[in-house]
Scaffold this motif. Structure first.
Motif, short mmCIF file in Angstrom:
data_model
loop_
_atom_site.label_atom_id
_atom_site.label_comp_id
_atom_site.label_asym_id
_atom_site.label_seq_id
_atom_site.Cartn_x
_atom_site.Cartn_y
_atom_site.Cartn_z
N GLU A 242 -1.36 5.46 -12.46
CA GLU A 242 -2.71 5.06 -11.49
C GLU A 242 -3.11 3.59 -11.70
OE1 GLU A 242 -5.47 8.13 -12.99
OE2 GLU A 242 -4.48 9.52 -11.62
N ARG A 243 -2.88 3.36 -13.07
CA ARG A 243 -3.17 1.73 -13.13
C ARG A 243 -2.23 0.80 -12.35
NH1 ARG A 243 -3.39 3.37 -18.53
NH2 ARG A 243 -1.37 2.11 -19.06
N GLU B 16 0.66 -1.36 -0.07
CA GLU B 16 -0.09 0.16 -0.01
C GLU B 16 0.87 1.18 0.02
OE1 GLU B 16 -3.35 0.93 -0.11
OE2 GLU B 16 -3.70 -1.43 -0.73
N ASP C 104 -4.81 -5.09 -0.99
CA ASP C 104 -5.64 -4.59 0.19
C ASP C 104 -5.40 -5.53 1.36
OD1 ASP C 104 -6.96 -2.85 -1.53
OD2 ASP C 104 -8.80 -4.36 -1.67
N LEU D 81 0.43 7.17 -6.53
CA LEU D 81 -0.57 7.93 -6.91
C LEU D 81 0.13 9.58 -6.51
CD1 LEU D 81 -3.32 5.95 -5.16
CD2 LEU D 81 -3.08 6.60 -7.43
N ALA E 31 1.92 1.93 -3.51
CA ALA E 31 0.88 2.67 -4.22
C ALA E 31 0.68 3.93 -3.72
CB ALA E 31 -0.45 1.69 -4.12
N GLU E 32 0.71 4.39 -2.73
CA GLU E 32 0.36 5.84 -2.39
C GLU E 32 1.53 6.59 -2.96
OE1 GLU E 32 0.32 6.13 1.97
OE2 GLU E 32 -1.32 4.67 1.99
N ALA F 44 -0.85 1.70 -9.65
CA ALA F 44 -1.08 1.74 -8.05
C ALA F 44 -2.34 0.94 -7.93
CB ALA F 44 -1.02 3.15 -7.79
N ALA F 45 -3.19 0.68 -8.98
CA ALA F 45 -4.53 -0.06 -8.48
C ALA F 45 -4.09 -1.45 -8.22
CB ALA F 45 -5.32 -0.01 -9.65
N HIS F 46 -2.77 -1.89 -8.41
CA HIS F 46 -2.40 -3.23 -8.31
C HIS F 46 -2.27 -3.62 -6.88
CE1 HIS F 46 -2.86 -4.70 -12.44
NE2 HIS F 46 -2.17 -3.45 -12.67
#
Length: 159
Positions: A143-144, A120, A151, A127, A123-124, A146-148
């Protein structure tokens, strides 16, 4: 510019495949090899049926291909019987000898799957970088990516 009429009309595919031309002879040879394969498999022990293949027929010699040398030894001992069995086919009535080849069958290499996890925090950062980028295509790509990110709930479900 003139358009000349073709001398020959289109022919049905069945006529081309079964006719007297080169393609017809190739098709007859393929059918004969398929018949030889089926006839040979019926004469082999069950454990060898999937290990021996008809490779080709040329100059009254039928080539048999196997994956292991141990099968090849057995085939050599049974050569006379196999020739007599294969001569039952009208196309192989003139069969004089068998040629043997060993061609190991290698399974297709499938690389091991290497699952990748994007934390995470990474990813931050992606972004944040995307929000400061002026290039539209680069921003969308970041952005794509980071969507990976996985969670925290996903990690609990996987063993």
């Amino acid at each position: 510019m003139s358009i000349k009429a073709k001398r020959f009309r289109a022919q049905p595919a069945a006529r081309l495949l079964n006719g007297k031309g080169q393609l017809g002879s190739v098709m007859r040879q393929a059918r004969m090899l398929e018949q030889a394969q089926l006839h040979l498999r019926a004469a082999l022990p069950k454990d060898m049926q999937e290990q021996v293949f008809v490779g080709g027929y040329h100059d009254d010699t039928l080539t048999l291909i196997t994956s292991r040398a141990s099968w090849l030894t057995w085939l050599r001992y049974e050569q006379r019987r196999l020739i007599s069995v294969l001569r039952e086919l009208p196309e192989l009535a003139t069969l004089a000898r068998l040629a043997f080849k060993v061609r190991p069958i290698r399974p297709a290499f499938v690389p091991a799957r290497q699952p990748r996890h994007l934390p995470e925090a990474a990813a931050e950062h992606l972004l944040d970088c995307a929000s400061h980028t002026r290039d539209e295509r680069l921003r969308l790509a970041l952005e794509r990516l980071a969507a990976h990110a996985s969670d925290p709930g996903d990690d609990a479900e996987t063993p």
